[in-house]
Motif scaffolding. Structure first.
Motif, PDB file in Angstrom:
ATOM      1  N   GLN A  13       0.869  -1.179   0.000  1.00 57.64           N
ATOM      2  CA  GLN A  13       0.000   0.000   0.000  1.00 57.64           C
ATOM      3  C   GLN A  13       0.909   1.232   0.000  1.00 57.64           C
ATOM      4  OE1 GLN A  13      -3.302   1.512   0.034  1.00 57.64           O
ATOM      5  NE2 GLN A  13      -3.860   1.349   2.162  1.00 57.64           N
ATOM      6  N   GLY A  14       0.679   2.137  -0.926  1.00 54.63           N
ATOM      7  CA  GLY A  14       1.527   3.326  -1.053  1.00 54.63           C
ATOM      8  C   GLY A  14       2.720   3.095  -1.963  1.00 54.63           C
ATOM      9  N   GLY A  16       2.850   2.331  -5.246  1.00 56.16           N
ATOM     10  CA  GLY A  16       2.690   2.500  -6.690  1.00 56.16           C
ATOM     11  C   GLY A  16       1.717   1.549  -7.350  1.00 56.16           C
ATOM     12  N   GLU A  18      -1.551   1.769  -7.352  1.00 55.78           N
ATOM     13  CA  GLU A  18      -2.621   2.519  -8.001  1.00 55.78           C
ATOM     14  C   GLU A  18      -2.200   2.972  -9.398  1.00 55.78           C
ATOM     15  OE1 GLU A  18      -5.646   2.833  -7.527  1.00 55.78           O
ATOM     16  OE2 GLU A  18      -6.110   4.446  -8.930  1.00 55.78           O
ATOM     17  N   PHE A  41      -7.481  -3.546  -0.784  1.00 52.65           N
ATOM     18  CA  PHE A  41      -6.426  -2.977   0.057  1.00 52.65           C
ATOM     19  C   PHE A  41      -6.821  -3.056   1.526  1.00 52.65           C
ATOM     20  CE2 PHE A  41      -9.257   0.081  -1.846  1.00 52.65           C
ATOM     21  CZ  PHE A  41      -9.729   0.827  -0.788  1.00 52.65           C
ATOM     22  N   ILE A  45      -2.366   2.986   6.130  1.00 54.48           N
ATOM     23  CA  ILE A  45      -1.904   4.079   5.277  1.00 54.48           C
ATOM     24  C   ILE A  45      -0.762   3.624   4.385  1.00 54.48           C
ATOM     25  CG2 ILE A  45      -0.819   6.375   5.276  1.00 54.48           C
ATOM     26  CD1 ILE A  45      -2.637   7.136   7.531  1.00 54.48           C
ATOM     27  N   ILE A 153      13.786  10.277  -7.647  1.00 57.59           N
ATOM     28  CA  ILE A 153      13.443  10.375  -6.239  1.00 57.59           C
ATOM     29  C   ILE A 153      12.315   9.413  -5.858  1.00 57.59           C
ATOM     30  CG2 ILE A 153      11.808  12.318  -6.410  1.00 57.59           C
ATOM     31  CD1 ILE A 153      14.555  12.366  -3.854  1.00 57.59           C
ATOM     32  N   SER A 154      11.373   9.119  -6.772  1.00 58.24           N
ATOM     33  CA  SER A 154      10.273   8.229  -6.406  1.00 58.24           C
ATOM     34  C   SER A 154      10.591   6.795  -6.808  1.00 58.24           C
ATOM     35  CB  SER A 154       8.974   8.689  -7.060  1.00 58.24           C
ATOM     36  OG  SER A 154       7.928   7.894  -6.573  1.00 58.24           O
ATOM     37  N   LYS A 157       7.475   4.547  -7.953  1.00 61.27           N
ATOM     38  CA  LYS A 157       6.933   4.808  -9.290  1.00 61.27           C
ATOM     39  C   LYS A 157       7.916   4.472 -10.397  1.00 61.27           C
ATOM     40  CE  LYS A 157       3.235   7.976  -8.292  1.00 61.27           C
ATOM     41  NZ  LYS A 157       2.876   9.372  -8.156  1.00 61.27           N
TER      42      LYS A 157
ATOM     43  N   ASN B  16      11.325   2.914   2.811  1.00 63.29           N
ATOM     44  CA  ASN B  16      10.506   2.172   3.772  1.00 63.29           C
ATOM     45  C   ASN B  16       9.977   0.853   3.218  1.00 63.29           C
ATOM     46  OD1 ASN B  16       8.776   3.764   2.063  1.00 63.29           O
ATOM     47  ND2 ASN B  16       7.107   3.328   3.460  1.00 63.29           N
ATOM     48  N   MET B  80      10.803   7.857   2.610  1.00 63.69           N
ATOM     49  CA  MET B  80       9.563   7.566   1.881  1.00 63.69           C
ATOM     50  C   MET B  80       9.514   8.374   0.594  1.00 63.69           C
ATOM     51  SD  MET B  80       7.327   7.441   5.268  1.00 63.69           S
ATOM     52  CE  MET B  80       5.657   7.166   4.738  1.00 63.69           C
ATOM     53  N   ASP B  81       8.927   7.787  -0.437  1.00 66.18           N
ATOM     54  CA  ASP B  81       8.769   8.520  -1.697  1.00 66.18           C
ATOM     55  C   ASP B  81       8.029   9.810  -1.425  1.00 66.18           C
ATOM     56  OD1 ASP B  81       9.935   6.586  -3.329  1.00 66.18           O
ATOM     57  OD2 ASP B  81       8.069   5.442  -3.416  1.00 66.18           O
ATOM     58  N   PRO B  82       8.463  10.914  -2.020  1.00 65.87           N
ATOM     59  CA  PRO B  82       7.780  12.184  -1.749  1.00 65.87           C
ATOM     60  C   PRO B  82       6.329  12.186  -2.231  1.00 65.87           C
ATOM     61  CG  PRO B  82       9.443  12.425  -3.478  1.00 65.87           C
ATOM     62  CD  PRO B  82       9.628  11.072  -2.898  1.00 65.87           C
ATOM     63  N   ASP B  83       6.019  11.338  -3.191  1.00 68.07           N
ATOM     64  CA  ASP B  83       4.655  11.360  -3.745  1.00 68.07           C
ATOM     65  C   ASP B  83       3.841  10.129  -3.350  1.00 68.07           C
ATOM     66  OD1 ASP B  83       6.123   9.554  -5.124  1.00 68.07           O
ATOM     67  OD2 ASP B  83       5.792  10.406  -7.111  1.00 68.07           O
ATOM     68  N   TYR B  84       4.219   9.474  -2.236  1.00 65.76           N
ATOM     69  CA  TYR B  84       3.540   8.215  -1.908  1.00 65.76           C
ATOM     70  C   TYR B  84       2.056   8.383  -1.629  1.00 65.76           C
ATOM     71  CZ  TYR B  84       3.576   9.254   3.125  1.00 65.76           C
ATOM     72  OH  TYR B  84       3.354   9.811   4.351  1.00 65.76           O
ATOM     73  N   GLU B  86      -0.134   9.804  -3.303  1.00 67.45           N
ATOM     74  CA  GLU B  86      -0.950   9.607  -4.510  1.00 67.45           C
ATOM     75  C   GLU B  86      -1.323   8.144  -4.717  1.00 67.45           C
ATOM     76  OE1 GLU B  86       1.384  11.218  -7.727  1.00 67.45           O
ATOM     77  OE2 GLU B  86       1.695  13.085  -6.613  1.00 67.45           O
ATOM     78  N   GLU B  87      -0.646   7.266  -4.025  1.00 69.83           N
ATOM     79  CA  GLU B  87      -0.863   5.840  -4.264  1.00 69.83           C
ATOM     80  C   GLU B  87      -1.684   5.187  -3.159  1.00 69.83           C
ATOM     81  OE1 GLU B  87       0.253   4.222  -6.972  1.00 69.83           O
ATOM     82  OE2 GLU B  87       1.176   6.008  -7.825  1.00 69.83           O
ATOM     83  N   ILE B  88      -2.194   5.988  -2.242  1.00 67.42           N
ATOM     84  CA  ILE B  88      -2.863   5.428  -1.066  1.00 67.42           C
ATOM     85  C   ILE B  88      -4.374   5.532  -1.196  1.00 67.42           C
ATOM     86  CG2 ILE B  88      -3.262   5.909   1.387  1.00 67.42           C
ATOM     87  CD1 ILE B  88      -0.223   6.539   1.468  1.00 67.42           C
ATOM     88  N   TYR B  89      -5.053   4.508  -0.740  1.00 65.17           N
ATOM     89  CA  TYR B  89      -6.507   4.484  -0.830  1.00 65.17           C
ATOM     90  C   TYR B  89      -7.131   4.954   0.461  1.00 65.17           C
ATOM     91  CZ  TYR B  89      -5.233   1.410  -4.666  1.00 65.17           C
ATOM     92  OH  TYR B  89      -4.674   0.896  -5.791  1.00 65.17           O
TER      93      TYR B  89
END
Lengths: 588, 91, 267
Positions: A13-14, A16, A18, A41, A45, A153-154, A157, B16, B80-84, B86-89
């Motif tokens: 979860q979190g 990538g 989605e 899911f 978080i 950085i990501s 993704k 993480n 942690m990814d800075p944009d994480y 966006e992927e969370i429900y």
């Protein structure tokens, strides 16, 4: 060649999942296929296992999986038994050395089941005996290659795009289609496209079969939450109040974002429905959205809306109950709760939708019925529809005219007795009146007089009888054979799985899909042969059908997972072999 | 003395979710766990909380020794990814 | 118009001597003096003796359910900002079952005027302790002395963010009327805690008991003395304690939405 695929993308979860899922959906739509994507899911978080189950070539979920793209070891362990014999498994080479006992986020129950089946072995060892097509990518090395080329950085993704690109490519999509899907997903896709290049380069020499082009259509790709939100906006919603709750919040936030509708976050669900009722009284088209726990709090207000005759649409996204249950998983457990909500004799309409298109249709219908009969209308949906993504016709959305307030304000009677029980509605502020929760006379003044009381209760019931007449033709849909051996009765999100199961079984089966559950339609002429009820609860529709008609057997889904075509096929066969109660247990 | 590599460096935090990659707060960029450089400083055990990559969880200072004795991967924090988000429900 | 013009033909069901009569007259006269069109006057109440007031004043009124007048009134006001929306309820209704909504209204500063008919008992259910009843008091219908501490409505309103906070006495009809007129002119969440005896159940806080203790504030208390004044119990100050101008919730919502109010208008 009919393309029919079932694949899953799993990971943290979190992490990538989605965007990977959306890339896959978009790619298959670009190629011209029917798609359906279900998101599963944890209520968490970050870090717990989540996955996207995608069906290509159909609108219902099927098992086993033809392919699994696993971004971590837990995904492989979780879905191992859902894979077909020769399924494609794309994973990280390094996760194959992992044992289930080493995965901190995995549930104790699943660890126990894995140990019972395989022993506490690493995936490498467990997978040796399998005939799976395993493509183990050296994710760490691929990521290094990418980081040499671009500053990145990501991490999630990059890895998810690598996994999904390799997967889609090996499933037969071409690079151009995958590229377009990625470009549609990210606003600045440079690095993601590079990740795709690296991943496809790595697998380009493996065996694959190019998929043919499907039928290209210009459709919207929407989640159920989004479909309902757009339908509300299109219906001319003016006012929405809500209290945050899964799985309803995404709908309300979508509406809030549109910037056109007064959207208020209330202090609790009582206030959420209270504000919506106030706005409706003042003449606006108003609605609130919630799930089971929130609807429990709204119950007293449902009764108030019936008594005071206030139009309101309550969108009830069912989730796994009782109590907090499993907040992010699906069920149909609020059917009786919705029908019997509110204390006292509380006539109301309950509508249930079977898929995204029906949800859009029913949203407009809910407003029409609420306003015409000045009653609460509860629109039943569930988490499965809420978060599932599929294609929808662009012109599925209807607009509704503004509410009509043409009544003369002189001598206005809010609760005027009329032949059909419907009193002309004027909003608060247009005439002197009293809107009352107490039993009242035609003006709205409180009364305890027995004759007044009887008149008023009959007036409110008459409205529902009228609604019943109006709805009789539209209360249910009938599919399949009209001289069948069995009749299946169901409601809500089980629809497409049942339809496909019937198609596959090739035996005469009739399917009655209920769209209106209150007032409960007369099904006496529709039930031919043995009657099987299929539902995702412990037997609530069966109960209603027993009261109103008859039932011979029930197939139930209780594990808080969506319903799969294949388990419906099995359930029907079991029922035909004489089983009265079948529990459908597919899904992870 | 621990091996001089990012995974053992005070400046470095593992991702993480994917522990083989992480972020160097000195160089302000991603690097991989087995890399090393001249800025290496051994992990200083003076904080109240640490990240255990093996357990994928925050641990308290009193627990650190026990995790180290089990050969867990300890670092000062997780990256942690800075944009994480966006992927969370919702849930 | 005169207060009499807002009278309805409903028979008033309150006990003789009830403080609600004073509030009813003061409210009616205040509305008449401000000349509010009855169609645009919206009194929203919950459940309890005082909530019956919606039947006794001609308006476009709503009698909701116990504790929930504020949410319904909020929806009405946000939908149609042209209306004069007043919330009436008892201390049990607004500060007991409905306390969450009372706090939320202060946080929002919606332009609603809240009149607390504060008699410290649940009258309709025959005299149980209300939220404002002092601790250890045993009223005539109670089995045991009150084991709860009393809630101070003014402090709660202040902590919640109300922009107009006042206290009044139900039998001082003329000052109460003037205070209500002032509150009707205020824009934002406003509250008047109106002390009233319950002649039937509250045998401690009688008219006489109140009259021995109440006095009027000379002026709006300054910041340093405000909380002290609100907390006073031996002597009970009346009048306006706090009053500020602030952007209201509907103004905020509409500026977020980048558009004018789209309520139903042009009556």
């Amino acid at each position: 060649m009919k393309v029919d695929l079932s694949l899953a993308i799993g990971g943290f979860q979190g992490g990538g999942i989605e965007s990977a899922g959306q890339i896959a959906l978009r790619a298959f739509v670009l190629k011209g296929y029917e798609v359906f994507g279900s998101r599963e899911f944890h209520s968490n978080i970050i870090g717990a296992h989540s996955y996207y189950h995608i069906r290509v070539g159909g609108k219902a979920l099927r098992l086993p999986l033809d392919a699994l793209i696993a971004l971590d070891a837990e995904s492989i362990f979780t879905h191992l038994q859902s894979l077909s014999k020769e399924a494609l498994l794309i994973c990280d080479q390094y996760s194959l050395t992992t044992k289930a006992s080493e995965i901190p986020s995995m549930s104790k129950a699943l660890k126990r089941r894995i140990e019972q089946n395989y022993g506490d072995l690493s995936l490498n060892k467990i997978l040796t005996d399998q005939e799976l097509k395993i493509v183990a990518l050296p994710m760490r090395d691929l990521l290094k290659e990418l980081s040499h080329e671009r500053s990145m950085i990501s991490v999630s993704k990059a890895l998810n795009v690598m996994g999904i690109s390799a997967g889609l490519y090996l499933l037969g999509l071409n690079k151009e289609t995958i590229k377009k899907a990625i470009e549609g997903q990210f606003s600045n896709p440079g690095i993601n496209l590079k990740a795709m290049e690296i991943a496809i380069e790595k697998v380009k020499d493996l065996e694959r079969k190019e998929l043919p082009d499907g039928k290209k259509e210009d459709k919207l790709i929407l989640s159920g939450n989004e479909a309902v939100a757009m339908a509300k906006i299109s219906s001319g919603l003016d006012f929405l109040s809500f209290y945050p709750i899964t799985p309803a919040t995404d709908e309300t936030l979508f509406i809030e974002k549109s910037g056109k509708i007064i959207t208020v976050q209330a202090e609790d669900e009582i206030s959420a429905i209270g504000m919506a009722l106030g706005a409706s009284l003042a003449g606006l088209r108003a609605s609130t959205s919630t799930s089971g726990p929130g609807f429990s709090l709204m119950n007293e207000m449902v009764s108030f809306a019936v008594q005071a005759e206030i139009p309101i649409v309550i969108t009830l996204w069912m989730r796994s109950s009782p109590s907090t249950g499993i907040a992010t998983r699906t069920s149909q457990q609020d059917l009786l709760h919705a029908i019997f909500s509110g204390h006292g004799d509380t006539p109301k309409v309950v509508i249930a939708s079977g898929d995204h298109s029906e949800a859009i249709e029913d949203t407009a219908r809910a407003f029409e019925l609420a306003e015409k009969f000045q009653i609460p209308v509860i629109h039943l949906l569930d988490k499965f529809i809420a978060s599932a993504i599929t294609t929808v016709d662009k012109n599925a959305f209807r607009t509704l005219p503004k509410r009509d307030f043409s009544e003369n304000s002189d001598g206005y009677l809010r609760y005027k007795i009329t032949e059909d029980g419907i009193s002309p509605f004027l909003p608060i502020g247009r005439a002197t009146m009293i809107v009352s929760s107490l039993e009242h006379d035609e003006y709205g003044s409180a009364t305890e007089d027995p004759v007044d009381r009887e008149k008023m209760i009959l007036k409110r019931i008459k409205k529902l009888e009228k609604a019943s007449e109006v709805l009789s033709e539209e209360s249910y849909s009938v599919y399949g054979d009209h001289e069948p051996e069995i009749t299946i009765v169901s409601f809500g999100s089980t629809k497409n799985a049942i339809m496909e199961a019937i198609e596959e079984l090739k035996i005469p089966i009739k399917f009655v899909q209920l769209r209106i559950l209150s007032p409960f339609p007369d099904l006496s002429k529709e039930l031919v042969g043995k009657v099987l009820v299929i539902e995702s609860n412990a037997g609530q529709l069966s109960f209603l059908l027993k009261v109103h008609c008859r039932v011979d057997g029930t197939a139930k889904k209780l594990n808080a997972r969506p319903i799969y075509v294949d388990e419906v096929v099995k359930a029907i066969k079991a029922f035909m072999n004489g089983e009265k109660e079948v529990i459908m247990s597919e899904g992870v | 003395m621990k091996e001089r590599k990012c995974a053992n460096c005070n400046n470095w935090s593992p991702h993480n979710l994917y522990s083989f990659v992480g972020y160097c707060y000195e160089k302000k960029k991603l690097s991989f766990s087995e890399y090393f450089c001249e800025l290496f400083i051994e992990l200083e055990l003076e904080e109240e909380f640490y990240w255990c990559g093996t357990c994928r969880s925050i641990i308290e200072s009193e627990e650190v020794k026990e995790h180290i004795s089990k050969r867990h991967r300890i670092s000062r924090r997780a990256f942690m990814d800075p944009d994480y988000r966006e992927e969370i429900y919702e849930g | 118009m005169k207060g009499f013009d807002y009278k309805t033909d409903a028979w008033i069901q309150w006990c003789p001597g009830c403080g609600n009569y004073g509030i009813l007259t003061a409210l009616r006269n205040a509305i008449a003096e401000v000349e509010i069109d009855p169609k645009k006057l919206v009194i929203v109440s919950g459940i309890g003796c005082s909530s019956r007031i919606v039947y006794y004043i001609r308006g476009s009124n709503v009698h909701t359910i116990h504790g929930r007048a504020i949410p319904v009134a909020s929806g009405i006001k946000l939908a149609n900002p042209d209306l004069m929306v007043i919330v009436a309820g008892g201390d049990g209704d607004l500060l007991g079952i409905g306390a969450g909504h009372f706090v939320a209204l202060g946080r929002r500063n919606i332009d609603l005027k809240v009149l607390i008919h504060d008699n410290a008992v649940y009258g309709l259910t025959k005299g149980q302790a209300g939220p404002t009843l002092p601790s250890a008091v045993k009223l005539r219908a109670m089995n045991y002395p009150n084991s709860h501490e009393a809630l101070n409505p003014l402090l709660l309103a202040f902590a919640s963010g109300y922009t107009f906070i006042a206290r009044a006495f139900a039998y001082h009809v003329k000052p109460l009327k003037d205070l209500i007129k002032e509150v009707l002119m205020h824009r934002g969440s406003a509250v008047i805690d109106i002390l009233q005896p319950c002649v039937t159940y509250n045998d401690l806080m009688t008219r006489d008991w109140f009259e021995k203790r109440i006095y009027y504030l000379d002026s709006l208390p300054n910041e340093s003395e405000l909380l002290q004044k609100m907390k006073e119990v031996d002597r009970i100050p009346l009048g306006v304690f706090y009053k500020i101008e602030k952007e209201t919730f509907d103004q905020k919502i509409n500026s977020i939405m980048g558009r004018k109010n789209k309520g139903v208008r042009n009556v």
